[in-house]
Write an enzyme that holds these catalytic residues in place. Structure first.
Site, PDB file in Angstrom:
ATOM      1  N   HIS A   1     -20.861  31.383 -16.698  1.00 32.09           N
ATOM      2  CA  HIS A   1     -21.018  30.039 -16.112  1.00 32.09           C
ATOM      3  C   HIS A   1     -22.449  29.518 -16.231  1.00 32.09           C
ATOM      4  CE1 HIS A   1     -16.967  30.033 -14.627  1.00 32.09           C
ATOM      5  NE2 HIS A   1     -17.157  31.094 -13.858  1.00 32.09           N
TER       6      HIS A   1
ATOM      7  N   ASP B   1     -11.962  35.614 -19.152  1.00 34.50           N
ATOM      8  CA  ASP B   1     -12.123  35.524 -17.696  1.00 34.50           C
ATOM      9  C   ASP B   1     -11.179  34.437 -17.167  1.00 34.50           C
ATOM     10  OD1 ASP B   1     -14.524  36.185 -15.458  1.00 34.50           O
ATOM     11  OD2 ASP B   1     -13.595  34.209 -15.191  1.00 34.50           O
TER      12      ASP B   1
ATOM     13  N   HIS C   1     -11.811  32.123 -15.219  1.00 30.46           N
ATOM     14  CA  HIS C   1     -12.499  30.835 -15.123  1.00 30.46           C
ATOM     15  C   HIS C   1     -13.071  30.420 -16.487  1.00 30.46           C
ATOM     16  CE1 HIS C   1     -12.825  32.911 -11.173  1.00 30.46           C
ATOM     17  NE2 HIS C   1     -12.467  31.726 -10.715  1.00 30.46           N
TER      18      HIS C   1
ATOM     19  N   ASP D   1     -10.492  38.995 -13.690  1.00 25.44           N
ATOM     20  CA  ASP D   1      -9.971  38.240 -12.542  1.00 25.44           C
ATOM     21  C   ASP D   1      -8.650  37.550 -12.885  1.00 25.44           C
ATOM     22  OD1 ASP D   1     -11.481  36.639 -14.238  1.00 25.44           O
ATOM     23  OD2 ASP D   1     -12.825  35.886 -12.679  1.00 25.44           O
TER      24      ASP D   1
HETATM   25  N1  Q9C Z   1     -15.266  31.717  -3.109  1.00 28.68           N
HETATM   26  C1  Q9C Z   1     -16.784  34.414 -12.443  1.00 28.68           C
HETATM   27  O1  Q9C Z   1     -15.662  34.888 -12.408  1.00 28.68           O
HETATM   28  N2  Q9C Z   1     -16.172  30.240  -6.538  1.00 28.68           N
HETATM   29  N3  Q9C Z   1     -17.176  33.462 -11.576  1.00 28.68           N
HETATM   30  C2  Q9C Z   1     -14.795  30.425  -6.249  1.00 28.68           C
HETATM   31  C3  Q9C Z   1     -14.255  31.510  -4.070  1.00 28.68           C
HETATM   32  C4  Q9C Z   1     -16.588  30.299  -7.899  1.00 28.68           C
HETATM   33  C5  Q9C Z   1     -16.282  32.952 -10.582  1.00 28.68           C
HETATM   34  C6  Q9C Z   1     -14.469  30.210  -4.802  1.00 28.68           C
HETATM   35  C7  Q9C Z   1     -15.946  31.366  -8.729  1.00 28.68           C
HETATM   36  C8  Q9C Z   1     -16.814  31.761  -9.894  1.00 28.68           C
HETATM   37  C9  Q9C Z   1     -17.786  34.917 -13.407  1.00 28.68           C
HETATM   38 ZN    ZN Z   2     -14.032  34.407 -13.365  1.00 28.19          ZN
END
Ligand code: Q9C
Ligand code: ZN
Length: 345
Positions: free
Chosen positions: A160, A196, A198, A285
């Protein structure tokens, strides 16, 4: 397959993050890497290596020097500001606000150099992220020296993080640093496959106008999933990079066969590109038990992913990204790597 392990990952240790109006225990925690390390120690797939220091230059090939300076000094400045606990930004220079002036106020600069309030910056974040990038570069060295595959076990993750901002638990974009270093080592075409949950907005943005690094990503539809503001199917690259970016957003709850259909489509694009190196942003994830994601992959699917990637026949660098079902991620990652190693023989 050898693993390069970032032994300093634990220096980045957030206690909490903001989630829907309250502080909740952080999801991206040191135990994540410990579980992967334990799985790799219990059923070894190859040697465990420590990172070799390649210095700042490879990071500066991807990130703005001013952003890297900001990261290096951030914790001290937060302390001088009287910050208590982990550091979070408060103001972002959206649209009609100016982002061309770097404010002296640290609180303001934190907003200039970030995209969200969900990424705590802690006392050791810079050191952990710096050695994460070094670990990625060391794993790349293994592949450049002729290894069929290598795995970089590190956190915080990277995909990200953009050229000049952090977010999504990421500070330094390890995939981008490694891909650029491979280009600088003389490889003409590098593919990045981001699996991933995301969308890898940082990686996409870094290479968006380039034809030498192809970025393909399979992820939760940004209409409802983080990072929301990038990752749509119509983002195909721009300028010289038009046609060298491919997104496969999938709806929440999608079944595994559709996930593998998207994988085949992504791989078809990469095969046409004919890369000399495959960099895999390996987030697990996508696991059914993940607490912040909504796909349903499980151990057999992770093994199948590894096998499929091995069949492509390309030198392959796996970099650890997300995965928040802490106790499960060790064996989930192990399944991918073992699937790859067995099929690569
Ligand atoms: N607290 C990666 O998997 N926030 N980043 C989600 C849950 C952002 C994930 C809300 C998630 C980012 C590298
Ligand atoms: Zn992720």
């Amino acid at each position: 397959m050898k693993t390069v392990f970032n032994g300093r990952h634990g220096l980045h240790a957030a206690t909490h993050e903001f989630f829907r109006g309250r502080l909740v225990p952080a999801f991206e925690i040191p135990a994540r890497a410990d579980f992967v390390l334990n799985a790799l120690r219990e059923r070894p797939l190859g040697e465990l290596l420590a990172p070799v220091d390649h210095g700042m230059a490879p990071l500066e090939r991807v990130h703005a020097p001013a952003y890297l300076r900001f990261l290096q000094g951030a914790w001290d400045e937060w302390q001088q500001l009287g910050g208590e606990g982990d550091a979070f930004p408060a103001v972002w220079p959206v649209r009609t606000l100016r982002s061309d002036v770097e404010p002296r106020s640290f609180a303001a600069r934190m907003g200039l150099y970030s995209m969200d309030s969900g990424t705590p910056l802690t006392s050791g974040s810079w050191e952990a992220a710096y050695w994460g990038a070094q670990s990625a570069l060391t794993a790349l060295d293994q592949v450049l020296a002729g290894e069929r595959g290598a795995y970089c076990l590190t956190r915080p993750p990277g995909h990200h993080a953009g050229a000049d901002f952090f977010g999504g638990y990421c500070f330094v974009n390890n995939a981008a640093v490694a891909a650029q270093a491979a280009r600088d080592a003389g490889l003409a075409r590098v593919a990045i496959l981001d699996v991933d949950y995301h969308h890898g907005n940082g990686t996409q943005a870094i290479f968006y106008e380039r034809a030498d690094v192809f970025f393909a990503s399979i992820h939760g539809d940004p209409q409802t999933e983080y990072p929301f503001f990038l990752g749509h199917a119509d983002e195909q690259g721009a300028g010289a990079g038009l046609g060298f970016n491919a997104n496969f957003p999938l709806p929440v709850g999608v079944d595994n066969e559709r996930w593998f259909d998207a994988l085949e489509q992504a791989l078809g694009r990469l095969q046409a590109f004919d890369p000399q190196l495959l960099v895999v942003s390996l987030g697990v994830d996508t696991y059914g038990g993940d607490p912040i994601s909504h796909f349903k992959l499980d151990r057999p699917e992770f093994a199948r992913l590894g096998e499929r990637l091995a069949r492509l026949g390309w030198p392959t660098l796996f970099l650890q990204e997300g995965g928040y079902a802490t106790e499960a991620i060790g064996w989930n990652v192990h399944a991918v790597l073992q699937g790859f190693a067995q099929a690569a023989r």
